[in-house]
Design a protein around this motif. Structure first.
Motif, PDB file in Angstrom:
ATOM      1  N   ASN A  76     -86.226  87.752 -27.889  1.00  0.00           N
ATOM      2  CA  ASN A  76     -86.450  86.852 -28.814  1.00  0.00           C
ATOM      3  C   ASN A  76     -88.198  87.262 -29.816  1.00  0.00           C
ATOM      4  OD1 ASN A  76     -83.944  85.081 -29.041  1.00  0.00           O
ATOM      5  ND2 ASN A  76     -85.134  84.907 -26.969  1.00  0.00           N
ATOM      6  N   GLN A 134     -82.215  70.246 -28.951  1.00  0.00           N
ATOM      7  CA  GLN A 134     -82.164  71.337 -27.922  1.00  0.00           C
ATOM      8  C   GLN A 134     -81.762  69.957 -26.987  1.00  0.00           C
ATOM      9  OE1 GLN A 134     -86.004  72.249 -27.556  1.00  0.00           O
ATOM     10  NE2 GLN A 134     -86.109  74.322 -27.488  1.00  0.00           N
ATOM     11  N   ARG A 148     -77.046  77.413 -27.485  1.00  0.00           N
ATOM     12  CA  ARG A 148     -78.268  76.925 -26.231  1.00  0.00           C
ATOM     13  C   ARG A 148     -77.917  76.883 -24.804  1.00  0.00           C
ATOM     14  NH1 ARG A 148     -82.106  75.803 -29.440  1.00  0.00           N
ATOM     15  NH2 ARG A 148     -82.621  74.961 -30.753  1.00  0.00           N
ATOM     16  N   SER A 205     -84.429  83.376 -15.763  1.00  0.00           N
ATOM     17  CA  SER A 205     -84.371  83.861 -17.266  1.00  0.00           C
ATOM     18  C   SER A 205     -85.833  82.293 -17.493  1.00  0.00           C
ATOM     19  CB  SER A 205     -83.480  83.585 -17.888  1.00  0.00           C
ATOM     20  OG  SER A 205     -84.291  83.398 -19.656  1.00  0.00           O
ATOM     21  N   ARG A 252     -79.097  88.086 -24.114  1.00  0.00           N
ATOM     22  CA  ARG A 252     -78.201  87.875 -25.158  1.00  0.00           C
ATOM     23  C   ARG A 252     -76.762  88.617 -25.212  1.00  0.00           C
ATOM     24  NH1 ARG A 252     -78.423  87.319 -30.257  1.00  0.00           N
ATOM     25  NH2 ARG A 252     -80.690  88.412 -30.188  1.00  0.00           N
ATOM     26  N   GLU A 279     -80.354  81.845 -24.786  1.00  0.00           N
ATOM     27  CA  GLU A 279     -81.305  82.064 -25.740  1.00  0.00           C
ATOM     28  C   GLU A 279     -82.186  83.147 -25.179  1.00  0.00           C
ATOM     29  OE1 GLU A 279     -82.493  77.961 -24.595  1.00  0.00           O
ATOM     30  OE2 GLU A 279     -81.741  77.756 -26.551  1.00  0.00           O
ATOM     31  N   SER A 280     -81.583  84.094 -24.485  1.00  0.00           N
ATOM     32  CA  SER A 280     -82.293  84.627 -23.490  1.00  0.00           C
ATOM     33  C   SER A 280     -82.190  85.488 -24.804  1.00  0.00           C
ATOM     34  CB  SER A 280     -82.713  85.590 -21.979  1.00  0.00           C
ATOM     35  OG  SER A 280     -83.096  86.562 -21.926  1.00  0.00           O
ATOM     36  N   PRO A 286     -89.522  77.134 -26.206  1.00  0.00           N
ATOM     37  CA  PRO A 286     -88.772  76.561 -25.473  1.00  0.00           C
ATOM     38  C   PRO A 286     -89.091  75.499 -24.481  1.00  0.00           C
ATOM     39  CG  PRO A 286     -89.964  78.112 -24.333  1.00  0.00           C
ATOM     40  CD  PRO A 286     -90.264  77.990 -25.701  1.00  0.00           C
ATOM     41  N   TYR A 332     -87.548  74.031 -20.943  1.00  0.00           N
ATOM     42  CA  TYR A 332     -88.100  74.695 -19.538  1.00  0.00           C
ATOM     43  C   TYR A 332     -87.384  73.321 -18.958  1.00  0.00           C
ATOM     44  CZ  TYR A 332     -90.181  79.127 -20.719  1.00  0.00           C
ATOM     45  OH  TYR A 332     -90.551  80.009 -21.364  1.00  0.00           O
ATOM     46  N   ARG A 359     -86.375  82.138 -20.788  1.00  0.00           N
ATOM     47  CA  ARG A 359     -85.958  82.333 -22.030  1.00  0.00           C
ATOM     48  C   ARG A 359     -86.928  83.826 -23.214  1.00  0.00           C
ATOM     49  NH1 ARG A 359     -85.720  78.615 -26.808  1.00  0.00           N
ATOM     50  NH2 ARG A 359     -87.419  80.066 -28.015  1.00  0.00           N
ATOM     51  N   GLU A 360     -87.403  84.756 -22.191  1.00  0.00           N
ATOM     52  CA  GLU A 360     -88.015  86.371 -22.427  1.00  0.00           C
ATOM     53  C   GLU A 360     -87.201  87.121 -24.128  1.00  0.00           C
ATOM     54  OE1 GLU A 360     -86.673  85.795 -19.192  1.00  0.00           O
ATOM     55  OE2 GLU A 360     -84.928  86.382 -20.177  1.00  0.00           O
ATOM     56  N   PRO A 376     -78.136  79.013 -21.759  1.00  0.00           N
ATOM     57  CA  PRO A 376     -79.202  79.494 -21.306  1.00  0.00           C
ATOM     58  C   PRO A 376     -79.375  81.023 -21.425  1.00  0.00           C
ATOM     59  CG  PRO A 376     -79.246  77.661 -20.212  1.00  0.00           C
ATOM     60  CD  PRO A 376     -78.295  77.791 -20.504  1.00  0.00           C
TER      61      PRO A 376
END
Lengths: 470, 470
Positions: A113, B258, A83, A108, A93, A88-89, B115, B117, A110-111, A85
């Protein structure tokens, strides 16, 4: 100050390298091969003016063995459960294959995935037993641009810029404005007056971009912007920025992980400014060099016939000199006649033995409806992949036993106007042949006006059933 | 037939239960408490006509201990690393808390996985040290509806339906059409003639829905549809369908994961038809019963002042009888005057000690711009959460030391028209006060027309910088 009880952060940031000294990435000119430690404001080679690309001195030749492929794969898999951050991207990653970055410098959303969808309807129309699509339109702002923007915007902030900028009316400005806002920077969008794509621009406005409509064309906007970044401390985020290409690479890495590191036979990519195909190709070439995959997929690039600069370049001179065109296509995301990354794309075609193809406006519209019928949907530019694949299958370049991945680049909601015009039947407004009309008609579903009775609705349902059984 | 080398599937499907016999879920009437094994075509209690909800006999009282909370959490965490399709879904990953299903019966678009945020700009304007938003608009079709639709559409297919249907012009029809296409079913959308929201409808058309415009209003469409599903084998997917609520529950489970299973103090949800707040509340109540969390967050529901049926219901009669209203708000996704799930929402408010609040059109527009300034963006209906939070903070219902999660329900691209009108300054077209205009103006960023010179652009940048420093 209260801290939300977020899940405990587990750092998994040790690069599995056989050596402890990691040399930083460098910028190399793709024209004259000169290497630079730092880019100029316009990201052009100070010597010959060509584009730059990011290179990693540690990966050269035998040094590549410093990165342990099996350990990298294991590390990236572990991060899927994290988890933290940057884990999670879907971009960061894979940070061992990106310029090195402190976690705190990363901007980020969280782009990445993005899903890999099986496409049974599209497989059928293409004449293949099976077909998959990697949907880059499922990124936060609805296009693949986010994967590159997270890296380039992070570079901008780390270098202390307060302003970032691009010339674009579409997906690039939306993504840039989002990452700028996220990173506490301001953003400037330059667009030609009168050619505003308001729908896409609404995103940039919402994220707080300052938007200037210049009394000139797109190339004029680029010329002005290139001077602005020389005069003021404004960071250029157009696709000449090689950090965007680095981020976009990760879609190919993520795809390979989704395929358990077994490369498919074919990757089919839309071709506009050619940054995306350059990025995906660079990733495959680097992954093979690092021993992450054992062979290269063929990366093929499909363009709209009305914006076919690369197709003409390959056919007319084998890729030695760009043939620019006056671009005209409803697939606005690839409406580009003078693609910035054409040379990088030629390198990818040659290295992977891919090919190029062009498709008509009618072929794009039909393919888009066929992708929609798989319950997925995409913007028109993404649909050139399926339209092109059909041709490549007929030509025998793609064989029925081979595995194929389409790269969808933008979300359906990026261009609802195209979809509405298609179904209302006024997308082509008489500019197509009788035969083409008859091909499109079964896909068109204009709403039916009915009396508010159960009988009227039941009859419509039965008619739709009958139509299907014919 | 070639099989792509997809990652090896690891089954992790053993429910960590202390008993081996799992009793199937049942349908219980929320009015008269009668329990049914199977729903009627219109999902109403055959006895009293009220709504049904899904209950799990195994979870009653002491039996709840059959599910081992720690093992469940561990199982769900493990699945995050899995490439098995039902594990990749952010809904089906939590399938132990859903009606039991064979994996082959599941229709999924890899929904959920949305996500969480941090929202620094929104925290500042709300007067809180920290604020988070869970963005349900990052689902495949751009709204939270997908999380419920994957479950209800899967039920439809398992029960052998070839047609599914709803009355809706917006997010529901988009989601329904996508899942129907994905599952090989056909879909029917009924909409009132002349009140077509073309932008959102473009999705349903793209996914292949048959769309009928009936010469009546929305309630008239619902009446016709309720008869159609009695006469023909058509599965009803409006929000009365309790399987949609079950799927929507999982957003709360995912959120708790989360947050490492530490409940926040407040959850703020937009209120339209009230299915979403009902679903999230149900999830929290069930999670506490099962020992997954130790206390309940307060779930509060915010409505547009022009569509404030629940607010009036709570204020005028404490939730005992629905006060319907003539709904009018630019936040189209919550433009509902007669919310179907009002009773379920009242139960959630009472169980969690949440509250209700209403916000004006100007407050919604301002809050939407403030969410955009965090680089996130949402559709107008989602922005009521921030607008309402500001009021709850001022009232002291939310205290500065408390943790708050906003639930954003739809993607920015769901309604670009609203954003454009806002920035052009014609959203309210003179219908607001001077004071309100002065509050909104600093957020508005209409494009500036300039000569194509470097000087003109540089001056604009400097002016924007000066404005910020004031």
């Amino acid at each position: 100050m209260v801290n939300l009880p977020l899940a405990p952060i587990r750092m998994t940031d040790q690069v599995p390298s056989k050596s402890n000294s990691i040399r930083p990435s460098q910028l190399r000119c793709i024209g004259c091969d000169r290497v630079f430690e730092k880019a100029t404001q316009n990201f052009r080679c100070a010597h010959c003016g060509d584009l730059l690309e990011i290179v990693y001195p540690d990966w050269n030749t035998s040094d590549a063995a410093r990165l342990d492929a099996a350990k990298l794969k294991d590390l990236w898999r572990q991060r899927r459960g994290s988890r933290f951050p940057v884990d999670e991207s879907g971009v960061w990653r894979f940070r061992e294959l990106l310029p090195s970055f402190g976690e705190k410098d990363v901007i980020s959303l969280r782009e990445g995935n993005t899903p890999l969808y099986e496409m049974p309807n599209c497989a059928r129309v293409a004449g293949l037993p099976q077909l998959y699509a990697k949907h880059q339109g499922m990124n936060p702002t609805g296009s693949f641009k986010d994967t590159g923007m997270t890296v380039a915007a992070s570079v901008a902030r780390r270098e202390g810029f307060r302003w970032v900028s691009c010339a674009s009316t579409g997906n690039t400005s939306a993504s840039m404005a989002a990452y700028a806002a996220r990173g506490g920077m301001r953003s400037l969008v330059l667009i030609p007056e009168g050619k505003v794509s308001w729908g896409k621009l609404s995103q940039a406005l919402d994220y707080g971009a300052v938007t200037c409509q210049l009394k000139t064309d797109f190339d004029g906007c680029m010329r002005v912007l290139n001077e602005v970044v020389q005069r003021m401390s404004v960071y250029l985020l157009n696709s000449v920025n090689p950090y965007r290409i680095e981020g976009q690479k990760t879609a190919a890495i993520e795809l390979m992980e989704q395929l358990d590191w077994q490369p498919p036979d074919h990757i089919i990519v839309p071709g506009g400014n050619l940054g995306n195909s350059s990025a995906l190709g660079k990733a495959f070439i680097e992954m093979r060099r690092l021993g992450l995959i054992s062979r290269l997929p063929k990366v093929s690039i499909i363009q709209a016939a009305g914006a076919n600069a690369l197709v003409r370049t390959m056919r007319e001179n084998g890729g030695s000199e760009l043939v620019t065109v006056h671009a005209e296509t409803a697939a606005s995301a690839i409406r580009i006649g003078n693609p910035a990354s054409w040379k990088k794309a030629v390198t990818v075609l040659e290295a992977t033995s891919g090919t190029v193809e062009e498709v008509s406006e009618v072929e794009i519209a039909l393919a888009k409806a066929e992708i929609g019928a798989d319950g997925i949907g995409c913007e028109p530019a993404s649909a050139v992949t399926l339209a092109g694949l059909k041709k490549l299958v007929k030509q025998g370049f793609v064989k029925p036993g081979e595995s194929v991945i389409l790269i969808l680049t933008g979300h359906l909601l990026k261009d609802p106007e195209f979809t509405l015009k298609f179904h209302r039947g006024d997308l082509f407004a008489g500019a197509v042949s009788e035969k083409e009309v008859s091909i499109l008609r079964p896909q068109q579903r204009a709403p039916i006006v009915l009396d508010a009775t159960v009988d009227a609705v039941v009859q419509t349902l039965k008619a739709a059933d009958d139509q299907l059984e014919l």
